[in-house]
Design an enzyme around this catalytic site. Structure first.
Site, PDB file in Angstrom:
ATOM      1  N   ASP A 107       0.545  -0.947   0.255  1.00  0.00           N
ATOM      2  CA  ASP A 107       0.304  -0.175  -0.499  1.00  0.00           C
ATOM      3  C   ASP A 107       0.816   0.963  -0.171  1.00  0.00           C
ATOM      4  O   ASP A 107       0.880   1.941   0.479  1.00  0.00           O
ATOM      5  CB  ASP A 107      -0.704   0.233   1.261  1.00  0.00           C
ATOM      6  N   LYS A 120       1.837   2.253  -5.252  1.00  0.00           N
ATOM      7  CA  LYS A 120       2.429   1.497  -6.167  1.00  0.00           C
ATOM      8  C   LYS A 120       1.467   1.392  -7.660  1.00  0.00           C
ATOM      9  O   LYS A 120       2.312   1.815  -8.418  1.00  0.00           O
ATOM     10  CB  LYS A 120       2.918  -0.421  -6.350  1.00  0.00           C
ATOM     11  N   GLY A 177      -4.161  -4.834  -4.264  1.00  0.00           N
ATOM     12  CA  GLY A 177      -5.552  -3.710  -5.373  1.00  0.00           C
ATOM     13  C   GLY A 177      -3.913  -2.443  -5.092  1.00  0.00           C
ATOM     14  O   GLY A 177      -3.909  -1.326  -4.702  1.00  0.00           O
ATOM     15  N   HIS A 178      -4.325  -2.450  -6.714  1.00  0.00           N
ATOM     16  CA  HIS A 178      -3.695  -0.722  -7.211  1.00  0.00           C
ATOM     17  C   HIS A 178      -4.543  -0.268  -7.583  1.00  0.00           C
ATOM     18  O   HIS A 178      -5.527  -0.183  -8.511  1.00  0.00           O
ATOM     19  CB  HIS A 178      -3.257  -1.399  -8.624  1.00  0.00           C
ATOM     20  N   GLN A 232       2.260  -6.618  -3.641  1.00  0.00           N
ATOM     21  CA  GLN A 232       2.856  -6.006  -2.040  1.00  0.00           C
ATOM     22  C   GLN A 232       3.833  -5.802  -1.955  1.00  0.00           C
ATOM     23  O   GLN A 232       4.325  -4.612  -2.776  1.00  0.00           O
ATOM     24  CB  GLN A 232       2.506  -7.968  -2.092  1.00  0.00           C
ATOM     25  N   THR A 274      -8.204  -3.752  -1.020  1.00  0.00           N
ATOM     26  CA  THR A 274      -8.809  -5.512  -1.241  1.00  0.00           C
ATOM     27  C   THR A 274      -9.742  -5.604  -0.627  1.00  0.00           C
ATOM     28  O   THR A 274     -10.924  -5.998  -0.789  1.00  0.00           O
ATOM     29  CB  THR A 274      -7.707  -6.227  -1.216  1.00  0.00           C
ATOM     30  N   GLY A 302     -10.969  -3.660   2.849  1.00  0.00           N
ATOM     31  CA  GLY A 302     -11.762  -2.595   3.002  1.00  0.00           C
ATOM     32  C   GLY A 302     -11.105  -1.915   4.816  1.00  0.00           C
ATOM     33  O   GLY A 302     -12.279  -1.263   5.550  1.00  0.00           O
TER      34      GLY A 302
HETATM   35  P1  IMP Z   1      -2.233 -13.090   1.867  1.00  0.00           P
HETATM   36  O1  IMP Z   1      -1.633 -12.859   0.667  1.00  0.00           O
HETATM   37  O2  IMP Z   1      -3.251 -12.650   1.772  1.00  0.00           O
HETATM   38  O3  IMP Z   1      -1.415 -14.598   2.145  1.00  0.00           O
HETATM   39  O4  IMP Z   1      -2.366 -12.436   3.178  1.00  0.00           O
HETATM   40  C1  IMP Z   1      -0.956 -12.079   4.215  1.00  0.00           C
HETATM   41  C2  IMP Z   1      -0.608 -10.568   4.891  1.00  0.00           C
HETATM   42  O5  IMP Z   1      -0.050 -10.260   3.523  1.00  0.00           O
HETATM   43  C3  IMP Z   1      -1.302 -10.202   5.550  1.00  0.00           C
HETATM   44  O6  IMP Z   1      -1.148  -9.608   6.881  1.00  0.00           O
HETATM   45  C4  IMP Z   1      -2.212  -9.932   4.412  1.00  0.00           C
HETATM   46  O7  IMP Z   1      -3.009  -8.388   4.616  1.00  0.00           O
HETATM   47  C5  IMP Z   1      -0.797  -8.937   3.612  1.00  0.00           C
HETATM   48  N1  IMP Z   1      -1.154  -8.351   1.960  1.00  0.00           N
HETATM   49  C6  IMP Z   1      -1.652  -9.123   0.973  1.00  0.00           C
HETATM   50  N2  IMP Z   1      -1.343  -8.674   0.289  1.00  0.00           N
HETATM   51  C7  IMP Z   1      -1.247  -7.130   0.367  1.00  0.00           C
HETATM   52  C8  IMP Z   1      -1.504  -6.308  -0.206  1.00  0.00           C
HETATM   53  O8  IMP Z   1      -1.773  -5.753  -1.474  1.00  0.00           O
HETATM   54  N3  IMP Z   1      -1.316  -4.959   0.460  1.00  0.00           N
HETATM   55  C9  IMP Z   1      -1.272  -4.941   1.762  1.00  0.00           C
HETATM   56  N4  IMP Z   1      -0.903  -5.962   2.520  1.00  0.00           N
HETATM   57  C10 IMP Z   1      -1.174  -7.474   1.988  1.00  0.00           C
END
Ligand code: IMP
Length: 425
Positions: free
Chosen positions: A12, A15, A39-40, A222, A298, A300
């Site tokens: 977040d 990007k 979520g971009h 991420q 993604t 909220g």
């Molecule tokens: P997962 O990727 O759904 O398995 O989540 C694993 C960890 O990564 C959790 O703490 C999520 O909140 C975090 N996470 C996954 N995708 C994102 C993202 O795009 N932005 C911020 N945190 C993310």
């Protein structure tokens, strides 16, 4: 110039906006890892576009967008997103490509993700997005995953039946309800027709374009601290969002990469569980959340907010080999009389860690060491050049660069496309 773009914190960082800016100079944008957990957000004029799987390059007509082999792709999320992109008036035909080697996130992976998270004890929960990312990657490395190319095979629906039966053993062992294989077959049958036109050998496609001199942008989702190897394990995602992932997740050699751009928010946020040394649970944290609109694109979920952490930023600079930083959300700090930069973590016995410890237990006994700097307390979102920034904002940025290394390439002072300032790239 082929560029890899990565997040330097816990995601977040903004990007989507930086990718959108850099896409102007790219011919091909490649997503190389993650899935619809990302979520971009891109704001164009008064419209806000949120993309989860499709590279944000799709918002620029004429650019090619690739979902590389390192991605785990949920076909339903993708189909929904493709419909949305078309409804916004952008074309997909001929410029959107999915790797036949990418793995798919199926309904049973989502069911396992949710059941596993529910079964974890308090304190051990990861706070996943529930999008099935971990189980899909587990299936991939366990060598029982389902690849996009499988949808082209005549026995695809039998494979669905077999996989559901297999997954049901895990799902029921976790105390959740099993899935009906025939329901799943009905669900996935129409998908074959819808996705087939986009499935291709993206390795061939990418290398063909490289040979013809096309310019590439490899778009990371991420971020470094969520990387399965380099992040705050086990509170991480299941892929490699760091720069090396661009090669393994798309099929290009490290020699094809010319530069790495890291996206760095000028304060820190995190969604989900796990350590966060500079987290603010006070009014300052609330101010950052409100001013920065820090709610997950993604899920909220409200994001946890805190001061800038130079320890993790320096670590990200090293792990990714960041040449240039795209620093974002300077304007969110406009309201603060004092801004703080964390330079280390102090243990109770006085020892200060200036590198990020692999053992997260250590952090429980530490508090952040801060450098305090005077804020600028005036609006920066209308500013169009670095020179026009308030002196204190320049000092804050310079101090960060001094601590973490790398050069300032781009500075973003607001959500709109026009508020992205090109500094030195
Ligand atoms: P997962 O990727 O759904 O398995 O989540 C694993 C960890 O990564 C959790 O703490 C999520 O909140 C975090 N996470 C996954 N995708 C994102 C993202 O795009 N932005 C911020 N945190 C993310």
């Amino acid at each position: 110039m082929n560029t890899v773009l990565v997040g330097a914190q816990w995601g977040d960082e903004g990007k989507g906006k930086v990718i959108d800016f850099l896409t102007e100079e790219a011919d091909v944008v490649v997503r190389f890892q993650g899935g619809s957990n990302a979520g971009h957000t891109v704001v164009v004029g008064d419209r806000k576009y949120v993309l989860h799987l499709v590279p944000s390059g799709i918002l620029h007509e004429g650019k090619h967008c690739v979902i590389g082999n390192g991605v785990v792709m949920d076909p339903f999320d993708l189909m929904r997103e493709l419909e949305q992109v078309e409804s916004w008036g952008f074309t997909l035909k001929g410029r959107f490509h999915i790797s036949e080697r990418a793995h798919m996130v199926m309904q049973w992976h989502r069911a396992i993700d949710k059941a596993e998270e529910a079964a974890r004890a308090e304190g051990a929960k990861i706070g996943t997005t529930g999008r099935g990312i971990g189980p899909a990657y587990a299936a991939k490395v366990g060598r029982y995953g389902m690849r996009v190319g499988d949808i082209l095979k005549p026995d695809f629906l039998d494979l669905v039946r077999r996989q559901v039966a297999e997954a049901n053993r895990t799902i029921t062992a976790l105390g959740a309800l099993p899935l009906d294989p025939e329901e799943m077959v009905k669900l996935y049958a129409p998908m074959v027709q819808a996705l087939m036109p986009y499935v291709t050998d993206t390795i061939e496609f990418i290398h063909d374009k490289l040979e013809k001199g096309a310019t590439f942008l490899f778009e990371g989702a991420q971020a470094t601290m969520l990387d399965i190897d380099f992040g705050t394990y086990p509170f991480v995602t299941s892929s490699n969002p760091t720069a090396g992932g661009a090669c393994t997740g798309s099929g290009v050699s490290p020699r094809a990469i010319d530069r790495v751009i890291g996206v760095l928010k000028l304060y820190t946020t995190r969604v989900g569980e796990g350590p966060f040394p500079t987290e603010l649970l006070d009014d300052d944290g609330e101010t950052l959340r409100k001013r920065g609109g820090e709610f997950g694109a993604t899920t909220g979920r409200p994001r946890r907010c805190g001061w800038f952490d130079a320890v993790i930023a320096r670590y990200a600079q090293r792990v990714n080999g960041v040449d240039f930083w795209a620093m974002t959300k300077l304007d969110v700090l406009d309201a603060f009389p004092v801004v703080k930069i964390c330079t280390g973590y102090r243990r109770k016995d006085g020892f200060v860690y200036t590198t990020f410890p692999a053992d997260l237990e250590v952090l429980k006994w530490c508090e952040p060491v801060y450098e305090e700097m005077p804020g600028w307390q005036c609006e920066t979102s209308h500013i169009t050049s670095y020179d026009a920034l308030p002196e204190n904002a320049k000092k804050y940025i310079s101090r960060i660069l001094e601590l973490v290394g790398g050069k300032l390439g781009v500075l973003s002072v607001g959500p709109a496309r026009e508020t992205t300032l090109r500094i030195s790239i």
